[in-house]
Design a protein around this motif. Structure first.
Motif, mmCIF file in Angstrom:
data_model
loop_
_atom_site.group_PDB
_atom_site.id
_atom_site.type_symbol
_atom_site.label_atom_id
_atom_site.label_comp_id
_atom_site.label_asym_id
_atom_site.label_seq_id
_atom_site.Cartn_x
_atom_site.Cartn_y
_atom_site.Cartn_z
ATOM 1 N N LEU A 141 1.335 -1.277 -0.153
ATOM 2 C CA LEU A 141 0.166 -0.086 -0.140
ATOM 3 C C LEU A 141 0.604 1.244 -0.221
ATOM 4 O O LEU A 141 1.731 1.540 0.617
ATOM 5 N N TRP A 142 0.384 2.375 -0.758
ATOM 6 C CA TRP A 142 1.217 3.737 -0.441
ATOM 7 C C TRP A 142 0.762 4.517 0.288
ATOM 8 O O TRP A 142 -0.424 4.584 1.089
ATOM 9 N N GLY A 143 1.037 5.760 -0.241
ATOM 10 C CA GLY A 143 1.128 6.675 0.686
ATOM 11 C C GLY A 143 2.240 7.981 1.693
ATOM 12 O O GLY A 143 2.748 7.086 1.753
ATOM 13 N N PRO A 144 1.875 8.940 2.088
ATOM 14 C CA PRO A 144 2.261 9.539 2.162
ATOM 15 C C PRO A 144 3.296 9.067 3.676
ATOM 16 O O PRO A 144 2.272 8.658 4.124
ATOM 17 N N ALA A 145 4.425 8.945 3.917
ATOM 18 C CA ALA A 145 5.541 8.187 4.953
ATOM 19 C C ALA A 145 5.205 8.881 6.221
ATOM 20 O O ALA A 145 5.806 10.026 6.163
ATOM 21 N N VAL A 146 4.692 8.296 7.566
ATOM 22 C CA VAL A 146 4.497 9.137 8.662
ATOM 23 C C VAL A 146 5.599 8.788 8.955
ATOM 24 O O VAL A 146 6.527 8.543 10.941
ATOM 25 N N LYS A 147 6.713 7.331 8.958
ATOM 26 C CA LYS A 147 7.795 6.987 9.552
ATOM 27 C C LYS A 147 8.326 5.948 8.369
ATOM 28 O O LYS A 147 7.405 5.209 7.951
ATOM 29 N N TRP A 148 9.597 6.634 8.330
ATOM 30 C CA TRP A 148 10.424 6.030 7.662
ATOM 31 C C TRP A 148 10.726 4.611 7.512
ATOM 32 O O TRP A 148 11.634 4.328 8.461
ATOM 33 N N GLY A 149 10.540 3.242 6.530
ATOM 34 C CA GLY A 149 11.154 2.156 7.255
ATOM 35 C C GLY A 149 12.746 2.243 6.645
ATOM 36 O O GLY A 149 13.151 0.832 7.933
ATOM 37 N N SER A 150 13.629 2.606 6.450
ATOM 38 C CA SER A 150 14.634 2.629 6.294
ATOM 39 C C SER A 150 15.207 3.039 7.792
ATOM 40 O O SER A 150 16.466 2.528 7.828
ATOM 41 N N GLU A 151 14.895 3.656 8.556
ATOM 42 C CA GLU A 151 15.067 3.948 9.610
ATOM 43 C C GLU A 151 13.974 3.558 11.006
ATOM 44 O O GLU A 151 14.735 3.632 11.989
ATOM 45 N N PHE A 152 13.141 2.100 10.268
ATOM 46 C CA PHE A 152 12.590 1.745 11.587
ATOM 47 C C PHE A 152 11.978 0.433 11.384
ATOM 48 O O PHE A 152 11.356 0.191 10.252
ATOM 49 N N LYS A 153 12.643 -0.637 12.270
ATOM 50 C CA LYS A 153 12.150 -2.374 12.011
ATOM 51 C C LYS A 153 12.387 -2.904 13.482
ATOM 52 O O LYS A 153 12.368 -2.495 14.024
ATOM 53 N N PHE A 154 11.681 -4.227 11.929
ATOM 54 C CA PHE A 154 10.899 -5.382 13.719
ATOM 55 C C PHE A 154 11.404 -6.225 13.144
ATOM 56 O O PHE A 154 11.801 -6.515 11.644
ATOM 57 N N ASN A 155 11.250 -7.202 13.927
ATOM 58 C CA ASN A 155 11.147 -8.297 13.615
ATOM 59 C C ASN A 155 9.716 -8.812 12.927
ATOM 60 O O ASN A 155 10.268 -10.456 12.588
ATOM 61 N N SER A 156 8.245 -8.387 13.093
ATOM 62 C CA SER A 156 7.626 -9.125 12.587
ATOM 63 C C SER A 156 6.575 -8.056 12.304
ATOM 64 O O SER A 156 6.801 -7.022 12.134
ATOM 65 N N SER A 157 5.774 -8.149 10.703
ATOM 66 C CA SER A 157 4.367 -7.620 10.719
ATOM 67 C C SER A 157 3.548 -7.460 11.848
ATOM 68 O O SER A 157 3.781 -6.153 12.281
ATOM 69 N N VAL A 158 3.945 -7.939 13.231
ATOM 70 C CA VAL A 158 2.433 -8.113 14.042
ATOM 71 C C VAL A 158 3.052 -6.390 14.988
ATOM 72 O O VAL A 158 2.831 -5.791 15.625
ATOM 73 N N GLU A 159 4.433 -6.276 15.019
ATOM 74 C CA GLU A 159 4.969 -5.475 15.930
ATOM 75 C C GLU A 159 5.267 -4.352 15.321
ATOM 76 O O GLU A 159 4.586 -3.316 15.432
ATOM 77 N N CYS A 160 4.777 -4.619 14.061
ATOM 78 C CA CYS A 160 5.218 -3.242 12.560
ATOM 79 C C CYS A 160 3.399 -2.770 12.930
ATOM 80 O O CYS A 160 3.036 -1.682 12.948
ATOM 81 N N CYS A 161 2.297 -3.539 13.066
ATOM 82 C CA CYS A 161 0.925 -3.314 13.138
ATOM 83 C C CYS A 161 0.187 -2.385 14.669
ATOM 84 O O CYS A 161 0.246 -1.428 14.855
#
Length: 335
Positions: free
Chosen positions: A74-94
């Motif tokens: 999914l696209w859209g304006p980023a409020v947190k950039w993934g290149s600087e914001f990482k997790f080990n699972s999709s649940v943590e990201c959610c």
């Protein structure tokens, strides 16, 4: 080491028999619940879906869900950039997105999360968690989808958001969608919204609470569990729009107001009661706002005729109630 002398063969056989009886009881409950909601030969709905293990969302249950759709970006304006914001699972990201959408301090700052969780396919992007904000949560911006896409994406609907209407001649049922618990189901509903019609969509079965459940949906002591089964049932298959079976998603207990699929859809129902006896049997993708349950009750009391589905007595509407989906502006309802 040998077995204790007290563990006699007879006691082992008794334990085995009790176990088999328990398993048989669970099977009977599941089979009865599935058959009571599945028509055999009626013109108002397809009956080809197989029975599957599905279910419904209890109050507060959606807060525990954190599901997304794989192979979707999914696209859209980023409020947190993934290149600087990482997790080990999709649940943590959610959960990180949900933390920015509590409803306690204004509108949601995040309503979309995108996670790269395939170490081999993602390469250096593995673990990236992109948090985004959609211009229109009911029409999210899709960048790419398909087996070649290594991203998993999900939506989060805040208070007053993610509400659609099922418009009928008796009034509009406002339904709060649950994308974090049933993302594939919600994606299908959002697809129907784009059609601007739902020809063929209708309610065709209606059964009141009778003397079995009270006005709050609670089962009355010593009463049977139906019929009637306290629900209104219909189909959300629009003519000219090929339907794809929806996979099993979140499965809590059916509560009053729960909106759930029968099998893998497109048949669905709205429950007028709390059905703990159905266990965790149906995928729930939404919940009717409490103030609109009066409309569902009204439909449940329309003239019906008796029918038999899979040897179970049911009540079918003499005149099916057409319905159409409509967009509801954010904050038009409290949910």
């Amino acid at each position: 080491m040998g077995r204790k002398p007290s563990d006699s063969d007879s006691s082992r056989w008794v334990s085995l028999v009790l176990l088999l009886i328990g398993l048989a009881s669970c099977t009977v409950v599941y089979t009865f619940a599935s058959m009571s909601l599945r028509p055999t030969n009626i013109n108002t709905a397809s009956s080809s879906s197989d029975s599957e293990s599905l279910a419904v969302i209890e109050e507060g249950e959606s807060e525990k869900c954190c599901r997304g759709i794989e192979n979707l970006e999914l696209w859209g304006p980023a409020v947190k950039w993934g290149s600087e914001f990482k997790f080990n699972s999709s649940v943590e990201c959610c959960r990180a997105c949900k933390a920015m959408c509590t409803g306690n301090d204004g509108p949601c700052l995040c309503d979309t999360w995108v996670f790269c969780g395939n170490r081999e396919a993602c390469g250096p992007k593995f673990g990236e968690c992109w948090l985004k904000k959609q211009k229109d949560t009911l029409d999210p911006d899709r960048q790419e989808a398909g087996n070649k896409v290594s991203w998993t994406s999900g939506l989060i609907f805040g208070k007053g958001e993610g509400i659609v209407g099922l418009r009928t001649e008796h009034g509009t049922l406002h339904i709060k969608l649950l994308p974090d618990c049933a993302p594939h189901s919600v994606a299908y509903i959002l697809g129907l919204l784009k059609l601007r019609h739902c020809a063929g969509c209708q309610f065709y079965r209606a059964e009141s609470r009778g003397d079995i459940w009270d006005s709050e949906g609670n089962h009355i002591k010593d009463a049977s569990f139906g019929p009637p089964f306290a629900l209104i049932q219909g189909t959300l298959e629009a003519e000219g729009n090929p339907f794809t079976r929806i996979p099993t998603e979140a499965c809590p207990t059916i509560k009053r107001g729960s909106v759930a699929w029968v099998g893998s859809g497109p048949e669905f129902f709205i429950s007028l009661a709390n059905h703990e006896e159905w266990k965790k049997t149906y995928t729930v993708f939404g919940s009717v706002l409490p103030e609109d349950m009066e409309i569902a009750e009204q439909i449940a009391h329309l003239p019906v005729k008796s029918d038999v589905w899979n040897n179970i007595n049911v009540s079918v509407l003499e005149k099916p109630v057409p319905l159409r989906l409509q967009r509801i502006k954010a904050n038009d309802g409290a949910a």
